[in-house]
Design an enzyme around this catalytic site. Structure first.
Site, PDB file in Angstrom:
ATOM      1  NE  ARG A  53       6.151  -0.021  10.398  1.00  0.00           N
ATOM      2  CZ  ARG A  53       5.334  -0.342   9.390  1.00  0.00           C
ATOM      3  NH1 ARG A  53       5.005   0.647   7.646  1.00  0.00           N
ATOM      4  NH2 ARG A  53       4.617  -0.989   9.318  1.00  0.00           N
ATOM      5  CE  LYS A  96      -2.419  -1.407   3.542  1.00  0.00           C
ATOM      6  NZ  LYS A  96      -1.516  -2.317   4.159  1.00  0.00           N
ATOM      7  NE  ARG A 103       7.803  -2.318   6.147  1.00  0.00           N
ATOM      8  CZ  ARG A 103       6.929  -2.225   6.214  1.00  0.00           C
ATOM      9  NH1 ARG A 103       5.577  -1.896   5.461  1.00  0.00           N
ATOM     10  NH2 ARG A 103       6.393  -2.220   7.633  1.00  0.00           N
ATOM     11  NE  ARG A 134      -4.034  -1.187  10.651  1.00  0.00           N
ATOM     12  CZ  ARG A 134      -3.286  -0.502   9.436  1.00  0.00           C
ATOM     13  NH1 ARG A 134      -3.345   0.032   8.935  1.00  0.00           N
ATOM     14  NH2 ARG A 134      -2.315  -1.594   9.763  1.00  0.00           N
ATOM     15  NE  ARG A 142       2.576  -4.372  10.993  1.00  0.00           N
ATOM     16  CZ  ARG A 142       3.833  -4.501  10.604  1.00  0.00           C
ATOM     17  NH1 ARG A 142       4.656  -4.933  10.511  1.00  0.00           N
ATOM     18  NH2 ARG A 142       3.890  -3.780   9.197  1.00  0.00           N
TER      19      ARG A 142
HETATM   20  P1  AP5 Z   1       4.820  -1.610   1.808  1.00  0.00           P
HETATM   21  O1  AP5 Z   1       4.273  -0.986   0.654  1.00  0.00           O
HETATM   22  O2  AP5 Z   1       6.038  -1.259   2.908  1.00  0.00           O
HETATM   23  O3  AP5 Z   1       3.530  -1.838   2.291  1.00  0.00           O
HETATM   24  P2  AP5 Z   1       2.073  -1.542   2.984  1.00  0.00           P
HETATM   25  O4  AP5 Z   1       1.430  -2.499   2.470  1.00  0.00           O
HETATM   26  O5  AP5 Z   1       2.046   0.177   2.926  1.00  0.00           O
HETATM   27  O6  AP5 Z   1       2.894  -2.406   4.377  1.00  0.00           O
HETATM   28  P3  AP5 Z   1       2.775  -1.281   6.101  1.00  0.00           P
HETATM   29  O7  AP5 Z   1       3.398  -2.499   6.895  1.00  0.00           O
HETATM   30  O8  AP5 Z   1       3.512  -0.243   6.204  1.00  0.00           O
HETATM   31  O9  AP5 Z   1       1.402  -1.683   6.272  1.00  0.00           O
HETATM   32  P4  AP5 Z   1       0.709  -1.513   7.922  1.00  0.00           P
HETATM   33  O10 AP5 Z   1      -0.551  -1.638   7.408  1.00  0.00           O
HETATM   34  O11 AP5 Z   1       0.904  -2.896   8.469  1.00  0.00           O
HETATM   35  O12 AP5 Z   1       1.164  -0.794   8.827  1.00  0.00           O
HETATM   36  P5  AP5 Z   1       0.979   1.138   9.157  1.00  0.00           P
HETATM   37  O13 AP5 Z   1       2.528   1.831   9.131  1.00  0.00           O
HETATM   38  O14 AP5 Z   1      -0.405   1.648   8.138  1.00  0.00           O
HETATM   39  O15 AP5 Z   1       5.922  -2.966   0.998  1.00  0.00           O
HETATM   40  C1  AP5 Z   1       6.083  -3.725   2.502  1.00  0.00           C
HETATM   41  C2  AP5 Z   1       7.675  -4.431   1.142  1.00  0.00           C
HETATM   42  O16 AP5 Z   1       7.398  -4.979   0.035  1.00  0.00           O
HETATM   43  C3  AP5 Z   1       8.356  -2.971   1.106  1.00  0.00           C
HETATM   44  O17 AP5 Z   1       9.714  -3.809   1.010  1.00  0.00           O
HETATM   45  C4  AP5 Z   1       8.327  -2.828  -0.356  1.00  0.00           C
HETATM   46  O18 AP5 Z   1       9.481  -2.463  -0.755  1.00  0.00           O
HETATM   47  C5  AP5 Z   1       7.846  -4.335  -0.644  1.00  0.00           C
HETATM   48  N1  AP5 Z   1       6.857  -4.381  -1.804  1.00  0.00           N
HETATM   49  C6  AP5 Z   1       5.868  -3.745  -2.757  1.00  0.00           C
HETATM   50  N2  AP5 Z   1       4.714  -3.752  -3.449  1.00  0.00           N
HETATM   51  C7  AP5 Z   1       5.660  -4.876  -3.826  1.00  0.00           C
HETATM   52  C8  AP5 Z   1       5.891  -5.667  -5.016  1.00  0.00           C
HETATM   53  N3  AP5 Z   1       5.121  -5.878  -5.854  1.00  0.00           N
HETATM   54  N4  AP5 Z   1       7.044  -6.999  -5.318  1.00  0.00           N
HETATM   55  C9  AP5 Z   1       7.840  -7.047  -3.939  1.00  0.00           C
HETATM   56  N5  AP5 Z   1       7.650  -5.879  -3.418  1.00  0.00           N
HETATM   57  C10 AP5 Z   1       6.700  -5.636  -2.707  1.00  0.00           C
HETATM   58  O19 AP5 Z   1       0.873   1.107  10.546  1.00  0.00           O
HETATM   59  C11 AP5 Z   1       1.667   0.391  11.300  1.00  0.00           C
HETATM   60  C12 AP5 Z   1       0.508   0.013  13.221  1.00  0.00           C
HETATM   61  O20 AP5 Z   1       0.388   1.845  13.014  1.00  0.00           O
HETATM   62  C13 AP5 Z   1      -0.504  -1.037  12.957  1.00  0.00           C
HETATM   63  O21 AP5 Z   1      -0.164  -1.726  13.236  1.00  0.00           O
HETATM   64  C14 AP5 Z   1      -1.342  -0.207  13.836  1.00  0.00           C
HETATM   65  O22 AP5 Z   1      -0.892  -0.507  15.933  1.00  0.00           O
HETATM   66  C15 AP5 Z   1      -1.417   1.728  13.888  1.00  0.00           C
HETATM   67  N6  AP5 Z   1      -2.417   2.061  12.766  1.00  0.00           N
HETATM   68  C16 AP5 Z   1      -2.021   2.153  11.461  1.00  0.00           C
HETATM   69  N7  AP5 Z   1      -2.817   3.084  11.400  1.00  0.00           N
HETATM   70  C17 AP5 Z   1      -4.295   2.212  12.290  1.00  0.00           C
HETATM   71  C18 AP5 Z   1      -5.508   2.294  12.001  1.00  0.00           C
HETATM   72  N8  AP5 Z   1      -6.456   3.014  11.023  1.00  0.00           N
HETATM   73  N9  AP5 Z   1      -6.345   2.172  13.358  1.00  0.00           N
HETATM   74  C19 AP5 Z   1      -5.676   1.827  14.065  1.00  0.00           C
HETATM   75  N10 AP5 Z   1      -4.076   1.443  13.763  1.00  0.00           N
HETATM   76  C20 AP5 Z   1      -3.807   2.379  13.203  1.00  0.00           C
END
Ligand code: AP5
Length: 223
Positions: A164, A20, A131, A92, A175
């Protein structure tokens, strides 16, 4: 290149590691629409030692969701006055999705697209544990799948890349469990809307980008 478009109001939905954030950064560049990543906002608050950061930290470190009331208040402030946005990591939970619909209904700016990124568990594990992230901008790389030109350095701003804290195998497992329990009900919540589209997130990054562009053009009214 930035592409001209009508207002884009997109939700990027999908499990941790589906790509994402990677696609949100690419969409920002292609369409000139701002990414709003709840995870990035929360991590910036944790780093700055704010009250919001203190409320969020323990949940994030444990791979759990921050409480709905905290997230909804934060996003109401973030979305105020915006006509176009890419929501990465929000909503979410069903409660967050209902709050978002209420907010967008009040300002008469409905979502133009909900994109569901689909990938299997083994792929998500490999992506998250390999990552590397620029903590300043949120841009991500992968040691194998999307390496930076120089190890540990962001191609864009030359800043240092870090792993991270929640990308360890234990927290990644939690997660993914949290996603299954709390976020997958949103597939049913949004699934019958014309704006909803599924994206094969297993494809290479540029192939995923092309699929997203097609979905935006057919569903979100981009010119
Ligand atoms: P990347 O693009 O970084 O993946 P992502 O889907 O953005 O994953 P995140 O881990 O950032 O999502 P998340 O939802 O867990 O974390 P968030 O920060 O929102 O890609 C991942 C890797 O794969 C990278 O290395 C990339 O290079 C590679 N890649 C990407 N596309 C690829 C492809 N097509 N092919 C090969 N490789 C590829 O949330 C963190 C924490 O914050 C949560 O756990 C929670 O505690 C809190 N939080 C955030 N939002 C909320 C909410 N709305 N409500 C409650 N708590 C929340």
């Amino acid at each position: 290149m930035t592409v001209a478009h009508t207002a884009l109001r997109l939700v990027l939905l999908g499990p941790p590691g589906a790509g994402k954030g990677t696609q949100a950064k690419a969409l920002e560049e292609r369409f000139g629409v701002r990414q709003i990543s709840t995870g990035d906002i929360l991590r910036a608050n944790v780093a700055a030692g704010t009250v919001l950061g203190a409320q969020a930290k323990a949940f994030m470190d444990a791979g759990k969701l921050v409480t709905d009331d905290v997230i909804i208040a934060m996003m109401e402030a973030e979305l105020a006055g915006r006509d176009s946005f890419l929501l990465d990591g929000f909503p979410r939970t069903v409660a967050q999705a209902v709050a978002l619909d209420d907010l967008l209904g009040r300002i008469e700016r409905p979502l133009t697209g909900v994109l569901l990124f689909e990938a299997d568990r083994d792929t998500l594990f490999a992506r998250l544990t390999g990552r590397w992230t620029n903590p300043r901008t949120g841009r991500t790389y992968h040691a194998e799948f999307n390496p930076p030109k120089a190890v540990g350095i962001d191609d864009e701003d030359g800043g240092p890349l870090v792993q991270r804290k929640d990308d360890t195998a234990d927290v990644v497992g939690k997660r993914l469990e949290t996603y299954e329990l709390e976020t997958t009900p949103l597939v049913q919540y949004y699934g019958s809307r014309d704006s909803f589209a599924r994206v094969n997130a297993l494809a290479p990054i540029d192939v995923v980008s092309a699929e997203i562009d097609r979905a935006i053009e057919s569903r979100a009214g981009a010119k």
